[in-house]
Structure formats: structure tokens, C-alpha cells
Design a protein around this motif. Structure first.
Motif, PDB file in Angstrom:
ATOM      1  N   LYS A   1       0.814  -1.206   0.000  1.00  0.00           N
ATOM      2  CA  LYS A   1       0.000   0.000   0.000  1.00  0.00           C
ATOM      3  C   LYS A   1       0.852   1.262   0.000  1.00  0.00           C
ATOM      4  CE  LYS A   1      -3.641  -2.322   2.642  1.00  0.00           C
ATOM      5  NZ  LYS A   1      -4.470  -2.272   3.871  1.00  0.00           N
ATOM      6  N   LEU A   2       2.153   1.103  -0.026  1.00  0.00           N
ATOM      7  CA  LEU A   2       3.066   2.216   0.182  1.00  0.00           C
ATOM      8  C   LEU A   2       2.825   3.366  -0.782  1.00  0.00           C
ATOM      9  CD1 LEU A   2       5.604   3.306   1.665  1.00  0.00           C
ATOM     10  CD2 LEU A   2       6.968   2.192  -0.099  1.00  0.00           C
ATOM     11  N   LEU A   3       2.853   3.115  -2.070  1.00  0.00           N
ATOM     12  CA  LEU A   3       2.750   4.194  -3.047  1.00  0.00           C
ATOM     13  C   LEU A   3       1.411   4.900  -2.981  1.00  0.00           C
ATOM     14  CD1 LEU A   3       4.504   2.699  -6.184  1.00  0.00           C
ATOM     15  CD2 LEU A   3       5.443   4.202  -4.433  1.00  0.00           C
ATOM     16  N   GLU A   4       0.326   4.127  -2.812  1.00  0.00           N
ATOM     17  CA  GLU A   4      -0.992   4.732  -2.714  1.00  0.00           C
ATOM     18  C   GLU A   4      -1.078   5.659  -1.506  1.00  0.00           C
ATOM     19  OE1 GLU A   4      -0.302   1.580  -3.131  1.00  0.00           O
ATOM     20  OE2 GLU A   4      -1.332   0.873  -4.932  1.00  0.00           O
ATOM     21  N   ARG A   5      -0.470   5.250  -0.412  1.00  0.00           N
ATOM     22  CA  ARG A   5      -0.513   6.071   0.796  1.00  0.00           C
ATOM     23  C   ARG A   5       0.361   7.320   0.657  1.00  0.00           C
ATOM     24  NH1 ARG A   5      -0.563   1.320   5.530  1.00  0.00           N
ATOM     25  NH2 ARG A   5      -2.799   0.886   5.339  1.00  0.00           N
ATOM     26  N   ILE A   6       1.514   7.187   0.024  1.00  0.00           N
ATOM     27  CA  ILE A   6       2.347   8.363  -0.227  1.00  0.00           C
ATOM     28  C   ILE A   6       1.566   9.389  -1.048  1.00  0.00           C
ATOM     29  CG2 ILE A   6       4.379   9.220  -1.468  1.00  0.00           C
ATOM     30  CD1 ILE A   6       5.829   6.645  -0.639  1.00  0.00           C
ATOM     31  N   GLU A   7       0.874   8.919  -2.077  1.00  0.00           N
ATOM     32  CA  GLU A   7       0.095   9.815  -2.931  1.00  0.00           C
ATOM     33  C   GLU A   7      -1.043  10.461  -2.153  1.00  0.00           C
ATOM     34  OE1 GLU A   7       0.532  10.954  -6.015  1.00  0.00           O
ATOM     35  OE2 GLU A   7       2.455   9.906  -5.998  1.00  0.00           O
ATOM     36  N   ALA A   8      -1.733   9.680  -1.343  1.00  0.00           N
ATOM     37  CA  ALA A   8      -2.854  10.226  -0.571  1.00  0.00           C
ATOM     38  C   ALA A   8      -2.381  11.289   0.417  1.00  0.00           C
ATOM     39  CB  ALA A   8      -3.579   9.097   0.164  1.00  0.00           C
TER      40      ALA A   8
ATOM     41  N   SER B   1       0.247  13.108   0.153  1.00  0.00           N
ATOM     42  CA  SER B   1       0.775  14.266  -0.564  1.00  0.00           C
ATOM     43  C   SER B   1      -0.307  15.281  -0.920  1.00  0.00           C
ATOM     44  CB  SER B   1       1.501  13.826  -1.843  1.00  0.00           C
ATOM     45  OG  SER B   1       0.574  13.401  -2.838  1.00  0.00           O
ATOM     46  N   LYS B   2      -1.562  14.864  -0.873  1.00  0.00           N
ATOM     47  CA  LYS B   2      -2.666  15.789  -1.160  1.00  0.00           C
ATOM     48  C   LYS B   2      -2.990  16.669   0.041  1.00  0.00           C
ATOM     49  CE  LYS B   2      -3.465  13.972  -5.277  1.00  0.00           C
ATOM     50  NZ  LYS B   2      -2.416  12.929  -5.288  1.00  0.00           N
ATOM     51  N   VAL B   3      -2.537  16.284   1.223  1.00  0.00           N
ATOM     52  CA  VAL B   3      -2.819  17.045   2.444  1.00  0.00           C
ATOM     53  C   VAL B   3      -1.813  18.185   2.563  1.00  0.00           C
ATOM     54  CG1 VAL B   3      -3.042  16.952   4.950  1.00  0.00           C
ATOM     55  CG2 VAL B   3      -3.719  14.973   3.561  1.00  0.00           C
TER      56      VAL B   3
ATOM     57  N   CYS C   1       2.746  21.815   2.191  1.00  0.00           N
ATOM     58  CA  CYS C   1       3.053  22.562   3.412  1.00  0.00           C
ATOM     59  C   CYS C   1       2.237  21.996   4.565  1.00  0.00           C
ATOM     60  CB  CYS C   1       2.760  24.049   3.224  1.00  0.00           C
ATOM     61  SG  CYS C   1       3.165  25.050   4.678  1.00  0.00           S
ATOM     62  N   ARG C   2       2.917  21.295   5.471  1.00  0.00           N
ATOM     63  CA  ARG C   2       2.295  20.796   6.697  1.00  0.00           C
ATOM     64  C   ARG C   2       3.189  21.201   7.872  1.00  0.00           C
ATOM     65  NH1 ARG C   2       1.567  16.047   3.435  1.00  0.00           N
ATOM     66  NH2 ARG C   2       3.352  15.090   4.493  1.00  0.00           N
TER      67      ARG C   2
ATOM     68  N   ASN D   1      -1.965  18.207  11.465  1.00  0.00           N
ATOM     69  CA  ASN D   1      -2.864  17.331  12.225  1.00  0.00           C
ATOM     70  C   ASN D   1      -3.692  16.446  11.300  1.00  0.00           C
ATOM     71  OD1 ASN D   1      -1.982  18.390  14.686  1.00  0.00           O
ATOM     72  ND2 ASN D   1      -3.495  20.028  14.641  1.00  0.00           N
ATOM     73  N   GLN D   2      -4.136  17.001  10.176  1.00  0.00           N
ATOM     74  CA  GLN D   2      -4.904  16.214   9.214  1.00  0.00           C
ATOM     75  C   GLN D   2      -4.062  15.075   8.647  1.00  0.00           C
ATOM     76  OE1 GLN D   2      -6.521  18.530   5.953  1.00  0.00           O
ATOM     77  NE2 GLN D   2      -7.251  16.710   4.857  1.00  0.00           N
ATOM     78  N   GLY D   3      -2.798  15.379   8.328  1.00  0.00           N
ATOM     79  CA  GLY D   3      -1.908  14.352   7.812  1.00  0.00           C
ATOM     80  C   GLY D   3      -1.654  13.250   8.818  1.00  0.00           C
TER      81      GLY D   3
END
Length: 347
Positions: free
Chosen positions: A2-9, A11-13, A21-22, A30-32
Motif C-alpha cells: 500500500k506504500l505508493l498509494e498512501r504516499i500519494e494520498a 501528498s494531497k494534504v 506545506c504541513r 494534524n490532518q496528515g
């Protein structure tokens, strides 16, 4: 995986036109973190938050835990991988190794790595009982990519000496003072900077940077009478750093002050061996190398500590152009998993 899918998800935050910017403590941060917590729970980890703001996902076992992780806070114009890869690779390792290792495994999101490292400093302040600490990270430099290598086996995180240096001359009229009668502080400084650069090139691994110059009076028609500049030196050997600064300042009879210093954080020899052997098993090309950037791992020198680097394409980091391929990410995860297994078997 699931690594790549989670990195992409993730990255939208906090995504902006300038990058991701987080900032630590921000709503985006906090959302991330909440998103990663949901994945921890999905993967069967128990989750706690300590008094320092660190989020800890845990798989139970016997004895002191093996700890891995990194950070999900970012600089103002970040890319996808800095810190994030280490956290999400830790989750991949936890899913794969659940029920297969005897030690507990903790995956930690450390609070505010980019500014204060307060999370990892707080986590380690009581020197908890830990079997080992491992951090997987993108290199953030060009070495692995340029040499077409798969893995960096980190020798240690360099120390720093940051110096404030003053060079003195004589202010004078820029039109009426002949060239052969000038005492120009900026010309002197240029000679010093050239010497610093040449001397650093002759050293093995040391890097030296003059980053800030303040010229006085900084006027169009005045020969500079004083220049203040910063000298930053980084190396794995504290003595080498100190001798470098002393040599430069003695040669030019300079006045200086140490504005900041940090000591090198050396990785554990056995952990380095485990990482190297994992690379051999997986048929990955590796190299021993220093980390010239700071990382949470540097606060774990009280226990066996190691770091694994994967390439940053073009050496770019702290930028939305930061990139690491899927294969590079998976190589890092596989080395992390194999190294954790070796630590578990040996402890």
C-alpha cells in the motif's frame, strides 16, 4: 503493498501551488497525522500519543521494542517523500512482520522534525529501553543517484560547527583611494572564502559553507571597512571540524565566535552490518556514507541506531520537484524489513 498509494494520498494534504506545506502543529499537519493514524489502525497497530506530540503505532511482542519511523511535518515547499517514506515504510514493515518477530515493533511519527526536533528529543529524553532504532529516509542529496546505487548505509549524522567571523579593513572613499593603497575588507574576505573552499575540497568528506555576508558600510562609493560572515562546517569527526576552523582563522588572523555546535551521531556498527547484509541478500548495490542533513535518528545514540538511505533523483529535496521512484521506495522497504528481522534474531 500500500506504500505508493498512501504516499500519494498523504501528498494531497497541505498541497499548495508552491508544494506541500504541513508545518508542525498546523491544521494540515494534524490532518496528515490523523490520516496515518487511520492506516495504523487499519493495519492492526495499537496507537498512542505521548506528551511530546509523537504518535506511536505498536505491534506487541516480548522484550524491548524495535523502533522505526520518521516525520510527516514538512517545510513550506516540500515534496512527497521527506520523512513520509520513513513513516509509511514502517507501516509496511509492521504489516509484513506482524506475528513473525518476537520483539514489539513501534512505528513513530515524530513531532516537528523540521524546526525543533522536539518530538524525538522528548521521546529519547528518558532514554527508554529500546532494542534498536532504524530510520529509512530519502538521501536528500545527489550521491546515490549520481553513482547509480540503490542504498546508502549511513555511517552517522554529521556534527556541525557554525561560526561568526569578522574581517577588518579601512573604510575609505571609493574614488580617491588608489587601488594599491586600499585596505578592503571585502577583498580580504574573498581570499578567505576561496581558501575555505579549496581546503574543504582537499578534505575527505568534510563540507564547509560561507552562507551569510554582512558588508559595512555597504555603500556604493565606500571601500568596505568590515565584513562579518558565517562559516558552517560539517563532518563525522569533531576534531576534524575544529581543526579546520582553527586553521582558517589562524592563517588569516581572524576573530570568530562559535554560534552553534552539534556533535556527530555515529551509527551502530552491528546495525550497519545488518543493513549491508540485507542489501547483499536482496542483490542491491550499497555504499557506506554520512548523512550531512539532520534527522530524528541523531537523538538515538543511547541505543543501537542505524539509518537507511534511498536515492533522491537529481539530489533534490525540500522542493516539490523531489522524486524517488517506486522501485527505490520498495528497495528501501525491503532492506528495512530484512534489517528488522536480523535485529530481532540477534537480540
Amino acid at each position: 503493498m500500500k506504500l505508493l498509494e498512501r504516499i500519494e494520498a498523504l501528498s494531497k494534504v497541505g498541497l499548495t501551488e508552491q508544494g506541500i506545506c504541513r508545518s508542525a502543529g498546523s491544521p494540515e499537519d494534524n490532518q496528515g497525522k490523523n490520516l496515518v493514524v487511520s492506516w495504523m489502525l487499519e493495519d492492526g497497530l495499537s496507537v498512542t500519543k505521548d506528551e511530546y506530540g509523537n504518535i506511536i503505532g505498536r505491534i506487541e511482542g516480548k522484550g524491548a521494542p524495535i523502533v522505526t519511523g520518521s516525520h510527516t511535518d514538512t517545510v513550506a515547499t516540500a515534496g512527497k517523500y521527506d520523512g513520509v517514506l520513513g513513516v509509511l515504510a514502517g507501516l509496511e514493515a509492521a504489516r509484513v512482520l506482524k506475528g513473525k518477530i518476537k520483539h514489539p515493533l513501534e512505528v513513530v511519527i515524530f513531532h516537528d522534525e523540521e524546526n525543533t526536533m522536539s518530538g524525538s528529543i522528548g521521546y529519547t529524553s528518558s532514554q527508554p529501553d529500546i532494542t534498536a532504532f532504524l530510520e529509512l529516509h530519502v538521501e536528500q542529496g545527489p550521491v546515490l543517484d549520481c553513482q547509480q546505487l540503490d542504498i546508502g548505509v549511513v555511517e552517522g549524522i554529521v556534527g556541525q560547527r557554525r561560526c561568526s567571523v569578522s574581517v577588518f579593513g579601512q573604510e575609505n572613499h571609493a574614488g580617491t583611494t588608489p587601488m594599491n593603497m586600499r585596505n578592503d575588507a571585502l577583498v580580504k574576505t574573498a581570499e578567505i572564502i576561496t581558501y575555505i573552499n579549496q581546503k574543504a575540497l582537499e578534505c575527505d568528506g568534510l563540507v564547509a559553507t560561507v552562507g551569510v555576508l554582512d558588508v559595512f558600510p555597504n555603500a556604493f562609493s565606500v571601500v568596505p571597512g568590515q565584513v562579518d560572515f558565517t562559516l558552517q562546517v560539517r563532518d563525522l569527526d569533531a576534531t576534524v571540524m575544529e581543526e579546520f576552523v582553527e586553521d582558517v582563522c589562524k592563517k588569516f588572523d581572524l576573530r570568530y565566535e562559535i554560534a552553534h555546535q552539534s556533535e556527530p551521531a555515529l551509527c551502530n556498527d552491528k546495525i550497519k552490518q545488518h543493513i549491508s547484509e540485507s542489501c547483499e541478500l536482496l542483490d542491491l548495490k550499497s555504499i557506506l556514507m554520512p548523512s550531512r542533513a539532520s534527522h530524528d535518528a541523531q537523538n538515538f545514540t543511547f541505543c543501537p541506531m542505524g539509518m537507511i538511505f534511498v536515492p533522491s533523483i537529481g539530489g533534490i529535496s525540500h522542493s516539490p520537484k523531489e522524486d524517488t521512484t517506486a522501485e527505490m521506495c520498495y528497495n528501501g522497504v525491503n532492506v528495512l524489513i530484512n534489517t528488522i528481522m536480523r535485529i530481532d534474531e540477534a537480540s
